[in-house]
Design a protein around this motif. Structure first.
Motif, PDB file in Angstrom:
ATOM      1  N   VAL A  72      77.962   0.143  15.246  1.00  0.00           N
ATOM      2  CA  VAL A  72      77.631   0.102  16.677  1.00  0.00           C
ATOM      3  C   VAL A  72      77.027   1.439  17.121  1.00  0.00           C
ATOM      4  O   VAL A  72      76.006   1.492  17.814  1.00  0.00           O
ATOM      5  CB  VAL A  72      78.882  -0.231  17.514  1.00  0.00           C
ATOM      6  CG1 VAL A  72      78.606   0.004  18.998  1.00  0.00           C
ATOM      7  CG2 VAL A  72      79.298  -1.673  17.287  1.00  0.00           C
ATOM      8  N   ASN A  73      77.657   2.532  16.717  1.00  0.00           N
ATOM      9  CA  ASN A  73      77.156   3.858  17.078  1.00  0.00           C
ATOM     10  C   ASN A  73      75.733   4.069  16.564  1.00  0.00           C
ATOM     11  O   ASN A  73      74.861   4.556  17.293  1.00  0.00           O
ATOM     12  CB  ASN A  73      78.071   4.947  16.523  1.00  0.00           C
ATOM     13  CG  ASN A  73      79.306   5.152  17.376  1.00  0.00           C
ATOM     14  OD1 ASN A  73      79.333   4.780  18.541  1.00  0.00           O
ATOM     15  ND2 ASN A  73      80.350   5.722  16.802  1.00  0.00           N
ATOM     16  N   ASN A  74      75.503   3.727  15.298  1.00  0.00           N
ATOM     17  CA  ASN A  74      74.177   3.911  14.708  1.00  0.00           C
ATOM     18  C   ASN A  74      73.122   3.091  15.436  1.00  0.00           C
ATOM     19  O   ASN A  74      71.993   3.557  15.667  1.00  0.00           O
ATOM     20  CB  ASN A  74      74.203   3.550  13.223  1.00  0.00           C
ATOM     21  CG  ASN A  74      74.994   4.546  12.396  1.00  0.00           C
ATOM     22  OD1 ASN A  74      75.196   5.694  12.808  1.00  0.00           O
ATOM     23  ND2 ASN A  74      75.449   4.135  11.225  1.00  0.00           N
ATOM     24  N   MET A  75      73.477   1.849  15.797  1.00  0.00           N
ATOM     25  CA  MET A  75      72.533   0.982  16.507  1.00  0.00           C
ATOM     26  C   MET A  75      72.209   1.536  17.890  1.00  0.00           C
ATOM     27  O   MET A  75      71.047   1.545  18.314  1.00  0.00           O
ATOM     28  CB  MET A  75      73.111  -0.431  16.622  1.00  0.00           C
ATOM     29  CG  MET A  75      73.175  -1.195  15.306  1.00  0.00           C
ATOM     30  SD  MET A  75      74.019  -2.783  15.464  1.00  0.00           S
ATOM     31  CE  MET A  75      72.917  -3.641  16.599  1.00  0.00           C
ATOM     32  N   LEU A  76      73.228   2.002  18.592  1.00  0.00           N
ATOM     33  CA  LEU A  76      73.013   2.550  19.926  1.00  0.00           C
ATOM     34  C   LEU A  76      72.167   3.822  19.877  1.00  0.00           C
ATOM     35  O   LEU A  76      71.261   4.011  20.688  1.00  0.00           O
ATOM     36  CB  LEU A  76      74.358   2.845  20.597  1.00  0.00           C
ATOM     37  CG  LEU A  76      75.150   1.631  21.088  1.00  0.00           C
ATOM     38  CD1 LEU A  76      76.536   2.059  21.556  1.00  0.00           C
ATOM     39  CD2 LEU A  76      74.406   0.924  22.214  1.00  0.00           C
ATOM     40  N   ILE A  77      72.470   4.692  18.926  1.00  0.00           N
ATOM     41  CA  ILE A  77      71.712   5.934  18.792  1.00  0.00           C
ATOM     42  C   ILE A  77      70.251   5.639  18.484  1.00  0.00           C
ATOM     43  O   ILE A  77      69.339   6.242  19.064  1.00  0.00           O
ATOM     44  CB  ILE A  77      72.332   6.827  17.692  1.00  0.00           C
ATOM     45  CG1 ILE A  77      73.664   7.404  18.184  1.00  0.00           C
ATOM     46  CG2 ILE A  77      71.376   7.961  17.303  1.00  0.00           C
ATOM     47  CD1 ILE A  77      74.455   8.113  17.107  1.00  0.00           C
ATOM     48  N   GLU A  78      70.001   4.683  17.576  1.00  0.00           N
ATOM     49  CA  GLU A  78      68.615   4.336  17.236  1.00  0.00           C
ATOM     50  C   GLU A  78      67.893   3.747  18.439  1.00  0.00           C
ATOM     51  O   GLU A  78      66.720   4.044  18.678  1.00  0.00           O
ATOM     52  CB  GLU A  78      68.581   3.360  16.063  1.00  0.00           C
ATOM     53  CG  GLU A  78      67.172   3.069  15.585  1.00  0.00           C
ATOM     54  CD  GLU A  78      67.116   2.581  14.149  1.00  0.00           C
ATOM     55  OE1 GLU A  78      66.019   2.225  13.704  1.00  0.00           O
ATOM     56  OE2 GLU A  78      68.168   2.559  13.480  1.00  0.00           O
ATOM     57  N   LEU A  79      68.597   2.931  19.220  1.00  0.00           N
ATOM     58  CA  LEU A  79      68.000   2.348  20.425  1.00  0.00           C
ATOM     59  C   LEU A  79      67.629   3.435  21.427  1.00  0.00           C
ATOM     60  O   LEU A  79      66.511   3.458  21.953  1.00  0.00           O
ATOM     61  CB  LEU A  79      68.981   1.361  21.061  1.00  0.00           C
ATOM     62  CG  LEU A  79      68.573   0.792  22.430  1.00  0.00           C
ATOM     63  CD1 LEU A  79      67.266   0.009  22.320  1.00  0.00           C
ATOM     64  CD2 LEU A  79      69.681  -0.069  23.011  1.00  0.00           C
ATOM     65  N   TYR A  80      68.556   4.346  21.694  1.00  0.00           N
ATOM     66  CA  TYR A  80      68.293   5.404  22.659  1.00  0.00           C
ATOM     67  C   TYR A  80      67.194   6.342  22.165  1.00  0.00           C
ATOM     68  O   TYR A  80      66.395   6.848  22.963  1.00  0.00           O
ATOM     69  CB  TYR A  80      69.578   6.186  22.948  1.00  0.00           C
ATOM     70  CG  TYR A  80      70.446   5.541  24.005  1.00  0.00           C
ATOM     71  CD1 TYR A  80      70.674   6.154  25.228  1.00  0.00           C
ATOM     72  CD2 TYR A  80      71.048   4.309  23.783  1.00  0.00           C
ATOM     73  CE1 TYR A  80      71.472   5.570  26.203  1.00  0.00           C
ATOM     74  CE2 TYR A  80      71.844   3.706  24.738  1.00  0.00           C
ATOM     75  CZ  TYR A  80      72.052   4.336  25.946  1.00  0.00           C
ATOM     76  OH  TYR A  80      72.835   3.738  26.906  1.00  0.00           O
ATOM     77  N   ALA A  81      67.140   6.596  20.865  1.00  0.00           N
ATOM     78  CA  ALA A  81      66.078   7.438  20.299  1.00  0.00           C
ATOM     79  C   ALA A  81      64.725   6.758  20.457  1.00  0.00           C
ATOM     80  O   ALA A  81      63.714   7.415  20.747  1.00  0.00           O
ATOM     81  CB  ALA A  81      66.365   7.719  18.822  1.00  0.00           C
ATOM     82  N   ALA A  82      64.683   5.445  20.271  1.00  0.00           N
ATOM     83  CA  ALA A  82      63.433   4.692  20.439  1.00  0.00           C
ATOM     84  C   ALA A  82      62.980   4.738  21.889  1.00  0.00           C
ATOM     85  O   ALA A  82      61.781   4.884  22.177  1.00  0.00           O
ATOM     86  CB  ALA A  82      63.631   3.249  19.986  1.00  0.00           C
ATOM     87  N   ILE A  83      63.923   4.620  22.824  1.00  0.00           N
ATOM     88  CA  ILE A  83      63.587   4.697  24.248  1.00  0.00           C
ATOM     89  C   ILE A  83      63.031   6.072  24.599  1.00  0.00           C
ATOM     90  O   ILE A  83      62.045   6.197  25.337  1.00  0.00           O
ATOM     91  CB  ILE A  83      64.830   4.380  25.106  1.00  0.00           C
ATOM     92  CG1 ILE A  83      65.213   2.908  24.940  1.00  0.00           C
ATOM     93  CG2 ILE A  83      64.574   4.704  26.576  1.00  0.00           C
ATOM     94  CD1 ILE A  83      66.535   2.543  25.586  1.00  0.00           C
ATOM     95  N   ALA A  84      63.656   7.126  24.053  1.00  0.00           N
ATOM     96  CA  ALA A  84      63.199   8.493  24.321  1.00  0.00           C
ATOM     97  C   ALA A  84      61.773   8.695  23.829  1.00  0.00           C
ATOM     98  O   ALA A  84      60.947   9.304  24.510  1.00  0.00           O
ATOM     99  CB  ALA A  84      64.133   9.497  23.648  1.00  0.00           C
ATOM    100  N   GLN A  85      61.466   8.178  22.630  1.00  0.00           N
ATOM    101  CA  GLN A  85      60.109   8.313  22.095  1.00  0.00           C
ATOM    102  C   GLN A  85      59.127   7.506  22.926  1.00  0.00           C
ATOM    103  O   GLN A  85      58.009   7.971  23.197  1.00  0.00           O
ATOM    104  CB  GLN A  85      60.050   7.856  20.636  1.00  0.00           C
ATOM    105  CG  GLN A  85      58.641   7.969  20.045  1.00  0.00           C
ATOM    106  CD  GLN A  85      58.632   7.823  18.533  1.00  0.00           C
ATOM    107  OE1 GLN A  85      59.470   8.365  17.852  1.00  0.00           O
ATOM    108  NE2 GLN A  85      57.669   7.079  18.037  1.00  0.00           N
ATOM    109  N   ALA A  86      59.516   6.303  23.341  1.00  0.00           N
ATOM    110  CA  ALA A  86      58.631   5.468  24.155  1.00  0.00           C
ATOM    111  C   ALA A  86      58.291   6.156  25.476  1.00  0.00           C
ATOM    112  O   ALA A  86      57.151   6.089  25.947  1.00  0.00           O
ATOM    113  CB  ALA A  86      59.291   4.116  24.418  1.00  0.00           C
TER     114      ALA A  86
END
Length: 216
Positions: free
Chosen positions: A122-136
């Motif tokens: 769950v942590n890894n998925m959330l971190i990847e999601l938030y990182a993708a949002i930051a890049q977008a």
């Protein structure tokens, strides 16, 4: 085990206080000793940041904790940010992200290995999601900047606007030290920074002018 904070803003016009206060307040509320908070005021597109590099390479050790307020305060490039987080995992440095409460939980205290695995996933998925949002978000900002520049060119205002810099003088100087130390040659550094020869030596000239004006 020691505990450190890290906070970043993109420009010197943005205040560091909010992030520093959030990290300090979290530690005080939870009765956690905080050694120091490291800060940078530079772009999040890359990790060429002096204080971050000191924190990562010279301060943090196995078993330590690093606290940040949000994923994008660490970085705004998804792949590079995930690579940095993997570095911390590999070196057994725990990263707590205040905007993701699940990262604040001590997974090792969960009852069984299945629960630990699920929470880590769950942590890894959330971190990847938030990182993708930051890049977008930064890509969207850069797109608006490009459109603004093209509009200025079309109106004939480009000369008044000026051509934007690839990186700040502070970022360049941080990298340029490796050339002065003999760790890399000029061609290699140009390639690493993605700079043309003309741009590279324009930065060198500017850095030398600053140093001369300071009497260094």
């Amino acid at each position: 085990m020691k505990r450190y904070g890290y906070h970043r803003t993109s420009t010197r016009e943005q205040h560091l206080d909010r992030g520093i206060n959030e990290i300090t307040s979290y530690c005080q509320t939870n009765n956690l000793a905080l050694e120091k908070i490291f800060t940078d005021q530079q772009t999040g597109k890359n990790f060429y940041r002096p204080r971050y590099q000191v924190l990562k390479e010279d301060v943090l050790r196995e078993g330590d904790e690093l606290i940040i307020t949000e994923v994008d305060r660490l970085g705004r490039n998804k792949q590079e940010t995930l690579k940095e987080l993997q570095y911390f995992r590999d070196n057994h440095i725990r990263v707590k992200i205040l905007e993701l409460p699940t990262t604040l939980m001590d997974i090792s205290k969960l009852d069984n290995s299945m629960a630990q695995m699920l929470m880590e996933t769950v942590n890894n998925m959330l971190i990847e999601l938030y990182a993708a949002i930051a890049q977008a978000e930064i890509e969207k900002k850069e797109k608006r900047q490009r459109e603004g520049i093209e509009a200025k060119k079309a109106r004939g205002d480009w000369d008044n606007y000026g051509r934007p810099s690839i990186m700040s003088d502070e970022e360049f100087m941080f990298e340029y030290r490796s050339l002065l130390a003999g760790d890399i040659n000029a061609t290699g550094l140009m390639k690493k920074l993605g700079m043309s020869k003309t741009t590279f030596y324009r930065y060198v000239s500017r850095i030398n002018s600053i140093k001369n004006s300071q009497g260094q």
